[in-house]
Design a protein around this motif. Structure first.
Motif, PDB file in Angstrom:
ATOM      1  N   ASN A   2      -9.297  -9.897   3.590  1.00  0.00           N
ATOM      2  CA  ASN A   2      -7.962  -9.871   4.159  1.00  0.00           C
ATOM      3  C   ASN A   2      -7.132 -11.018   3.605  1.00  0.00           C
ATOM      4  O   ASN A   2      -7.650 -12.043   3.156  1.00  0.00           O
ATOM      5  CB  ASN A   2      -8.038  -9.993   5.678  1.00  0.00           C
ATOM      6  CG  ASN A   2      -8.752  -8.813   6.301  1.00  0.00           C
ATOM      7  OD1 ASN A   2      -8.719  -7.714   5.758  1.00  0.00           O
ATOM      8  ND2 ASN A   2      -9.392  -9.037   7.419  1.00  0.00           N
ATOM      9  N   ASN A   3      -5.811 -10.841   3.674  1.00  0.00           N
ATOM     10  CA  ASN A   3      -4.914 -11.876   3.167  1.00  0.00           C
ATOM     11  C   ASN A   3      -5.014 -13.155   3.987  1.00  0.00           C
ATOM     12  O   ASN A   3      -4.852 -14.245   3.452  1.00  0.00           O
ATOM     13  CB  ASN A   3      -3.482 -11.363   3.141  1.00  0.00           C
ATOM     14  CG  ASN A   3      -3.265 -10.364   2.031  1.00  0.00           C
ATOM     15  OD1 ASN A   3      -3.977 -10.373   1.037  1.00  0.00           O
ATOM     16  ND2 ASN A   3      -2.289  -9.500   2.202  1.00  0.00           N
ATOM     17  N   TYR A   6      -7.701 -15.368   2.625  1.00  0.00           N
ATOM     18  CA  TYR A   6      -7.284 -16.109   1.428  1.00  0.00           C
ATOM     19  C   TYR A   6      -6.447 -17.327   1.815  1.00  0.00           C
ATOM     20  O   TYR A   6      -6.564 -18.394   1.215  1.00  0.00           O
ATOM     21  CB  TYR A   6      -6.475 -15.215   0.496  1.00  0.00           C
ATOM     22  CG  TYR A   6      -7.295 -14.146  -0.174  1.00  0.00           C
ATOM     23  CD1 TYR A   6      -8.436 -14.461  -0.911  1.00  0.00           C
ATOM     24  CD2 TYR A   6      -6.940 -12.819  -0.073  1.00  0.00           C
ATOM     25  CE1 TYR A   6      -9.185 -13.482  -1.514  1.00  0.00           C
ATOM     26  CE2 TYR A   6      -7.687 -11.827  -0.672  1.00  0.00           C
ATOM     27  CZ  TYR A   6      -8.811 -12.170  -1.393  1.00  0.00           C
ATOM     28  OH  TYR A   6      -9.552 -11.191  -1.990  1.00  0.00           O
ATOM     29  N   GLN A  37      -6.490 -12.455  -8.350  1.00  0.00           N
ATOM     30  CA  GLN A  37      -6.197 -11.485  -7.294  1.00  0.00           C
ATOM     31  C   GLN A  37      -5.288 -10.383  -7.819  1.00  0.00           C
ATOM     32  O   GLN A  37      -5.483  -9.201  -7.500  1.00  0.00           O
ATOM     33  CB  GLN A  37      -5.549 -12.186  -6.100  1.00  0.00           C
ATOM     34  CG  GLN A  37      -5.195 -11.276  -4.964  1.00  0.00           C
ATOM     35  CD  GLN A  37      -6.387 -10.563  -4.367  1.00  0.00           C
ATOM     36  OE1 GLN A  37      -7.491 -11.071  -4.374  1.00  0.00           O
ATOM     37  NE2 GLN A  37      -6.157  -9.386  -3.853  1.00  0.00           N
TER      38      GLN A  37
END
Length: 54
Positions: A2-3, A6, A37
């Motif tokens: 998931n963002n 990150y 990414q």
């Protein structure tokens, strides 16, 4: 991943870089991670298109 995960990794790396005094290394690592990414996202899109054709 998931963002938000990150973002968490970036925050942890940022705190470590501030403590150790290696800000430039953190910035360069950030550019590398963003590039990787983007490459990963592009490859996933290409794979999805290829699967639709077959």
């Amino acid at each position: 991943m998931n963002n938000w995960l990150y973002g968490l990794y970036a925050l942890i790396l940022g705190l470590v870089s501030i403590v150790t005094g290696e800000i430039i290394t953190f910035v360069m690592l950030g550019f590398i991670l963003i590039s990787l990414q983007n490459i990963h996202s592009t490859l996933k899109e290409m794979l999805a298109v290829q699967k639709e054709k077959n």
